[in-house]
Design a protein around this motif. Structure first.
Motif, short mmCIF file in Angstrom:
data_model
loop_
_atom_site.label_atom_id
_atom_site.label_comp_id
_atom_site.label_asym_id
_atom_site.label_seq_id
_atom_site.Cartn_x
_atom_site.Cartn_y
_atom_site.Cartn_z
N SER A 1 -2.38 1.85 -4.78
CA SER A 1 -2.32 3.18 -4.66
C SER A 1 -3.61 3.91 -4.12
CB SER A 1 -1.96 3.74 -5.75
OG SER A 1 -2.03 5.48 -5.54
N ALA A 2 -3.76 4.42 -2.82
CA ALA A 2 -4.68 4.78 -1.96
C ALA A 2 -4.81 6.19 -1.71
CB ALA A 2 -5.18 3.70 -1.20
N ASP A 3 -6.09 6.74 -1.38
CA ASP A 3 -5.95 7.97 -0.55
C ASP A 3 -6.70 7.77 0.79
OD1 ASP A 3 -4.91 9.76 -2.58
OD2 ASP A 3 -6.80 9.98 -3.68
N ALA A 4 -6.45 8.73 1.54
CA ALA A 4 -6.88 8.54 3.02
C ALA A 4 -8.50 8.41 3.01
CB ALA A 4 -6.34 9.47 4.00
N ASP A 5 -9.14 9.26 2.19
CA ASP A 5 -10.59 9.13 2.42
C ASP A 5 -11.25 7.98 1.57
OD1 ASP A 5 -10.12 10.16 -0.23
OD2 ASP A 5 -10.96 12.17 0.10
N LEU B 1 0.93 -1.43 0.09
CA LEU B 1 -0.10 -0.06 0.06
C LEU B 1 0.96 1.36 -0.09
CD1 LEU B 1 -2.51 1.73 0.59
CD2 LEU B 1 -2.24 1.26 2.97
N CYS B 2 0.84 2.13 -1.07
CA CYS B 2 1.30 3.37 -0.94
C CYS B 2 0.54 4.64 -0.91
CB CYS B 2 2.33 3.31 -2.32
SG CYS B 2 3.66 2.05 -2.20
N MET B 3 0.73 5.56 -0.05
CA MET B 3 -0.22 6.53 0.28
C MET B 3 0.58 8.01 0.36
SD MET B 3 -2.95 5.12 2.86
CE MET B 3 -3.97 6.24 2.89
N ILE B 4 -0.06 9.02 0.17
CA ILE B 4 0.62 10.24 0.60
C ILE B 4 -0.72 10.90 1.27
CG2 ILE B 4 2.15 10.53 -1.57
CD1 ILE B 4 0.32 12.49 -2.71
N VAL C 1 3.42 8.18 3.36
CA VAL C 1 4.52 9.20 3.00
C VAL C 1 3.65 10.53 3.37
CG1 VAL C 1 5.78 10.75 1.10
CG2 VAL C 1 5.78 8.30 1.06
N ASP C 2 4.23 11.01 4.52
CA ASP C 2 3.58 12.36 4.91
C ASP C 2 4.34 13.45 4.63
OD1 ASP C 2 1.88 13.25 7.23
OD2 ASP C 2 3.78 14.31 7.69
N THR C 3 3.38 14.62 4.21
CA THR C 3 3.98 15.69 3.51
C THR C 3 3.80 16.86 4.33
OG1 THR C 3 1.56 16.30 2.37
CG2 THR C 3 3.28 14.59 1.25
N GLY C 4 3.55 16.78 5.62
CA GLY C 4 3.63 17.69 6.61
C GLY C 4 2.51 17.95 7.56
N GLU D 1 5.15 13.94 -7.74
CA GLU D 1 6.65 13.72 -7.13
C GLU D 1 6.28 12.97 -5.98
OE1 GLU D 1 9.45 17.05 -6.31
OE2 GLU D 1 8.88 17.87 -8.31
N ALA D 2 5.32 13.38 -4.97
CA ALA D 2 5.20 12.62 -3.78
C ALA D 2 4.84 11.20 -4.00
CB ALA D 2 3.99 13.38 -2.96
N ARG D 3 3.80 10.96 -4.92
CA ARG D 3 3.60 9.58 -5.28
C ARG D 3 4.68 8.78 -5.95
NH1 ARG D 3 -1.68 8.84 -3.98
NH2 ARG D 3 -3.09 10.60 -4.52
N ASN D 4 5.67 9.42 -6.78
CA ASN D 4 6.62 8.69 -7.21
C ASN D 4 7.40 8.20 -6.06
OD1 ASN D 4 5.86 8.59 -9.99
ND2 ASN D 4 6.89 10.39 -10.51
N TYR D 5 7.71 9.18 -5.10
CA TYR D 5 8.55 8.74 -3.94
C TYR D 5 8.13 7.53 -3.36
CZ TYR D 5 11.03 9.17 0.48
OH TYR D 5 11.59 8.89 1.57
#
Length: 340
Positions: free
Chosen positions: A80-84, A6-9, A34-37, A64-68
């Motif tokens: 690939s998922a979003d938190a909601d 599972l990959c999330m930003i 991956v937390d962006t702040g 960029e964030a998703r590729n990371y």
């Protein structure tokens, strides 16, 4: 059985993240967040579910964030998922069966149904649509054809029956519109897909000032000979809305004619209706709102061909003192909205 990363930003998703991760327990084999702040409990919640949490300095670029996040995955496939987003029990079981079914197949991408869009006034005009969600992490290239051979470069895509429930807790329009403006200001060319989404975001959630700030970009798009007819029509609708806001009849005529060069859309008819309503020419406004509702199709916001013009017709008839006709249109608008 295949393994899934599972990959999330995420950022400030404490209200959503727990439900999302809980619905994926027993399905995914590793959780990468991956937390962006975040400034709330997002990171703590992710760790409570056993996720590997990484920090990423936000650059304003979601890709960029998703590729990371993808670069950190170690399993066979990446989800690939979003938190909601979340899966109910039926779709959890579908996902588990899917992991078993594709083990022996050379599938690069699996599409799943993204649901519940219209309930939250998102930028998508469909309540249920297929989207690529599961990706093979390492793609093995192979040759094909017995002569004049070449490497197969088209991905193998399959559609699944998994339905993902989208439950956003807030509107991200302000954030997204700011990202659009940043991309434009940085000199990046906006793709056809993003051009349409920029226009849709404006019509669905933009404030007057957002339209004004977008004026120069869409004015250039109208003059860009490399833009498609669809993009010209989208840009013309945005600029017509700006013209109504600025009471610029000449600009409204210019952009409405650009739209009318092909089949006129509901969005443009609504703009013309609003212009004449503002002039208190209710009879003329009725003509255009009627066309929006019954004679044309929407190209940006599906509601401009449904309840929006019907409610506008109601306000025109109220202004003319015809309460009975106004009530009929209000009833029709309510039935349409309920039906969606």
């Amino acid at each position: 059985m295949i393994t899934v990363s599972l990959c999330m930003i995420v950022k400030n998703e404490e209200e959503n993240l727990g439900k999302c991760l809980k619905s994926l327990q027993g399905i995914v084999d590793e959780m990468i967040v991956v937390d962006t702040g975040s400034e709330d409990r997002t990171v703590d919640i992710a760790k409570e579910f056993g996720a590997k949490v990484y920090d990423f300095k936000w650059t304003g670029d979601f890709s960029e964030a998703r590729n990371y996040s993808f670069s950190l995955a170690t399993c066979d496939y990446i989800y690939s998922a979003d938190a909601d987003e979340e899966l109910d029990e039926d779709n959890r079981q579908r996902f588990i069966r899917l992991k078993k079914d594709i083990e022996e197949l050379d599938i690069d991408i699996v599409q799943m149904y993204y649901c519940n869009q219209l309930s939250f006034r998102t930028v998508y005009n469909y309540d249920r649509e297929l989207r690529p969600k599961l990706f093979k992490r390492v793609r093995n290239f192979r040759w094909e054809d017995p002569i004049h051979e070449q490497v197969v470069i088209d991905p193998v895509i399959c559609n699944s029956e998994v339905e993902i429930i989208h439950r956003p807790k807030e509107n991200h329009a302000e954030r997204d519109l700011s990202s659009f403006r940043k991309a434009v200001a940085g000199g990046r060319r906006i793709s056809k897909r993003l051009h349409g989404m920029y226009a849709r975001e404006l019509f669905m959630a933009g404030k007057d000032e957002d339209f004004i700030l977008a004026k120069d970009f869409f004015a250039e798009a109208v003059k860009d000979s490399t833009r498609s007819v669809d993009e010209i029509k989208e840009a013309s609708c945005v600029l017509a809305h700006v013209a109504v806001l600025q009471k610029d009849a000449e600009a409204l005529l210019k952009y409405s004619l650009k739209d009318a060069a092909t089949e006129m859309c509901s969005e443009m008819c609504c703009e013309l209706g609003e212009y004449y309503y503002g002039k208190e020419d209710y009879d003329e406004a009725i003509v255009w709102f009627y066309n929006a509702a019954y004679e044309c199709a929407s190209i940006i916001d599906i509601k401009t061909g449904k309840e929006i013009p019907r409610l506008a017709l109601a306000k025109c008839y109220k202004a003319l003192g015809n309460e009975e006709q106004a009530a009929d249109y209000e009833k029709e608008a309510a039935e349409i909205e309920k039906g969606e």
